[in-house]
Scaffold this motif. Sequence first.
Motif, PDB file in Angstrom:
ATOM      1  N   ALA A 198     -15.301  43.367  20.850  1.00 59.92           N
ATOM      2  CA  ALA A 198     -14.869  41.822  21.306  1.00 59.92           C
ATOM      3  C   ALA A 198     -15.978  40.786  21.172  1.00 59.92           C
ATOM      4  O   ALA A 198     -15.712  39.935  20.437  1.00 59.92           O
ATOM      5  CB  ALA A 198     -13.987  41.809  21.808  1.00 59.92           C
ATOM      6  N   LEU A 199     -16.947  41.040  21.714  1.00 62.30           N
ATOM      7  CA  LEU A 199     -17.741  40.184  21.867  1.00 62.30           C
ATOM      8  C   LEU A 199     -18.736  40.610  20.481  1.00 62.30           C
ATOM      9  O   LEU A 199     -19.004  39.035  19.877  1.00 62.30           O
ATOM     10  CB  LEU A 199     -19.358  40.869  22.206  1.00 62.30           C
ATOM     11  N   PHE A 200     -19.222  41.596  19.952  1.00 62.08           N
ATOM     12  CA  PHE A 200     -20.131  41.687  18.292  1.00 62.08           C
ATOM     13  C   PHE A 200     -18.717  40.937  17.422  1.00 62.08           C
ATOM     14  O   PHE A 200     -19.512  40.392  16.667  1.00 62.08           O
ATOM     15  CB  PHE A 200     -19.982  42.652  18.139  1.00 62.08           C
ATOM     16  N   ILE A 201     -17.431  40.963  17.570  1.00 63.71           N
ATOM     17  CA  ILE A 201     -17.055  40.389  16.994  1.00 63.71           C
ATOM     18  C   ILE A 201     -16.673  39.275  16.689  1.00 63.71           C
ATOM     19  O   ILE A 201     -17.092  38.131  15.879  1.00 63.71           O
ATOM     20  CB  ILE A 201     -15.352  41.014  16.706  1.00 63.71           C
ATOM     21  N   PHE A 202     -16.495  38.184  18.199  1.00 66.24           N
ATOM     22  CA  PHE A 202     -16.929  37.008  18.458  1.00 66.24           C
ATOM     23  C   PHE A 202     -18.277  36.622  17.530  1.00 66.24           C
ATOM     24  O   PHE A 202     -18.237  35.457  17.561  1.00 66.24           O
ATOM     25  CB  PHE A 202     -16.754  36.700  19.745  1.00 66.24           C
ATOM     26  N   GLU A 203     -19.479  36.856  18.395  1.00 66.08           N
ATOM     27  CA  GLU A 203     -20.962  36.467  17.527  1.00 66.08           C
ATOM     28  C   GLU A 203     -20.505  36.553  16.107  1.00 66.08           C
ATOM     29  O   GLU A 203     -21.201  35.779  15.444  1.00 66.08           O
ATOM     30  CB  GLU A 203     -21.670  37.684  18.652  1.00 66.08           C
ATOM     31  N   LYS A 204     -19.469  37.293  15.634  1.00 63.51           N
ATOM     32  CA  LYS A 204     -20.599  37.661  14.047  1.00 63.51           C
ATOM     33  C   LYS A 204     -19.906  36.195  13.801  1.00 63.51           C
ATOM     34  O   LYS A 204     -20.692  36.064  12.622  1.00 63.51           O
ATOM     35  CB  LYS A 204     -19.436  38.785  13.350  1.00 63.51           C
ATOM     36  N   ARG A 261     -18.209  33.546  14.823  1.00 57.22           N
ATOM     37  CA  ARG A 261     -18.829  32.453  15.732  1.00 57.22           C
ATOM     38  C   ARG A 261     -19.032  31.440  14.978  1.00 57.22           C
ATOM     39  O   ARG A 261     -18.438  30.142  14.618  1.00 57.22           O
ATOM     40  CB  ARG A 261     -19.775  32.301  16.784  1.00 57.22           C
ATOM     41  N   ALA A 262     -20.115  31.463  13.649  1.00 53.03           N
ATOM     42  CA  ALA A 262     -20.669  30.414  12.603  1.00 53.03           C
ATOM     43  C   ALA A 262     -19.414  29.878  11.612  1.00 53.03           C
ATOM     44  O   ALA A 262     -20.225  30.025  11.208  1.00 53.03           O
ATOM     45  CB  ALA A 262     -21.782  31.700  12.232  1.00 53.03           C
ATOM     46  N   ASN A 263     -18.295  31.404  11.474  1.00 51.60           N
ATOM     47  CA  ASN A 263     -17.921  31.046  10.891  1.00 51.60           C
ATOM     48  C   ASN A 263     -17.341  29.547  10.423  1.00 51.60           C
ATOM     49  O   ASN A 263     -16.311  29.274  12.431  1.00 51.60           O
ATOM     50  CB  ASN A 263     -16.664  31.821  10.583  1.00 51.60           C
ATOM     51  N   THR A 264     -16.205  28.851  10.069  1.00 52.87           N
ATOM     52  CA  THR A 264     -16.323  27.088  10.176  1.00 52.87           C
ATOM     53  C   THR A 264     -15.006  27.351  10.769  1.00 52.87           C
ATOM     54  O   THR A 264     -14.534  26.801  11.406  1.00 52.87           O
ATOM     55  CB  THR A 264     -16.375  25.994   8.928  1.00 52.87           C
ATOM     56  N   ALA A 265     -14.178  28.236  10.916  1.00 48.20           N
ATOM     57  CA  ALA A 265     -12.565  28.203  10.713  1.00 48.20           C
ATOM     58  C   ALA A 265     -12.412  28.619  11.998  1.00 48.20           C
ATOM     59  O   ALA A 265     -11.546  28.042  12.652  1.00 48.20           O
ATOM     60  CB  ALA A 265     -11.869  29.219   9.961  1.00 48.20           C
ATOM     61  N   PHE A 266     -13.816  28.968  13.080  1.00 48.88           N
ATOM     62  CA  PHE A 266     -13.475  29.257  14.294  1.00 48.88           C
ATOM     63  C   PHE A 266     -14.804  28.114  14.797  1.00 48.88           C
ATOM     64  O   PHE A 266     -14.589  28.061  16.428  1.00 48.88           O
ATOM     65  CB  PHE A 266     -14.247  30.868  14.826  1.00 48.88           C
ATOM     66  N   LYS A 267     -15.331  27.255  14.369  1.00 51.73           N
ATOM     67  CA  LYS A 267     -15.937  26.654  14.914  1.00 51.73           C
ATOM     68  C   LYS A 267     -15.673  25.503  16.002  1.00 51.73           C
ATOM     69  O   LYS A 267     -16.053  25.738  17.096  1.00 51.73           O
ATOM     70  CB  LYS A 267     -17.158  25.629  14.434  1.00 51.73           C
ATOM     71  N   SER A 268     -14.555  25.026  16.245  1.00 52.46           N
ATOM     72  CA  SER A 268     -14.085  24.112  16.265  1.00 52.46           C
ATOM     73  C   SER A 268     -13.142  24.098  17.796  1.00 52.46           C
ATOM     74  O   SER A 268     -12.888  23.714  19.031  1.00 52.46           O
ATOM     75  CB  SER A 268     -12.896  23.418  15.568  1.00 52.46           C
ATOM     76  N   ASN A 269     -12.690  26.190  17.467  1.00 57.52           N
ATOM     77  CA  ASN A 269     -12.082  26.419  18.628  1.00 57.52           C
ATOM     78  C   ASN A 269     -12.556  26.946  19.833  1.00 57.52           C
ATOM     79  O   ASN A 269     -11.667  26.697  21.437  1.00 57.52           O
ATOM     80  CB  ASN A 269     -10.835  27.751  18.199  1.00 57.52           C
ATOM     81  N   ILE A 270     -14.130  26.993  19.803  1.00 59.60           N
ATOM     82  CA  ILE A 270     -14.904  27.684  21.519  1.00 59.60           C
ATOM     83  C   ILE A 270     -15.731  26.181  21.594  1.00 59.60           C
ATOM     84  O   ILE A 270     -16.184  25.595  20.921  1.00 59.60           O
ATOM     85  CB  ILE A 270     -15.641  28.846  20.636  1.00 59.60           C
TER      86      ILE A 270
END
Length: 180
Positions: free
Chosen positions: A163-169, A171-180
């Motif tokens: 989960a950490l590696f998927i999250f880290e990969k 995280r830089a994606n703009t679709a997920f930036k606003s969530n975290i």
Amino acid sequence: MKIRTITQVALMTAILIILGLIPGIPLGFIPVPIVLQNLGVMLAGALLGSKRGTLAVLMLLILVALGCPFLTGGRGGIAVFIGPSGGYLLSFLLCPLIMGQALKMFSNKKMFVDFIIIWIVGVVFVNICGALGLAFLGEMPLPKAFLSVLVFIPGDTIKSIAALFIFEKLRANTAFKSNI
């Protein structure tokens, strides 16, 4: 809700359902199998944050309560919430809520900090709730329940690393930036 939010929640709910279709590994000495669905719960909290992650898990649990066989082993129906897995199912709902808030508050973009948060919430918290559920809903003595869930720690730790590696990969994606 925005289209992006609806899509993210729906996709995460679909991932949770798919992970529930993968057969669990029964252990024999405990009525709860080893499953992959908790990996999806960790991803929901890490990727979508508190509100959206919790909403995705809530959607899964509502479908399960309505009788859809979306839990590992094809289980579904309201009875699963008052059985030995009940503590785990409650923790599944709380895990994204707590994890999303903790990542928002304490994450400093360092993998080690993110791992500690994901591991404490996704492994320790979930297994404590699971042990309590086994003790109170599964009628297992509390010390035995806590000892028996220790078998899940190594596998759940591996899932938290995934989960950490998927999250880290992502995280830089703009679709997920606003969530975290």
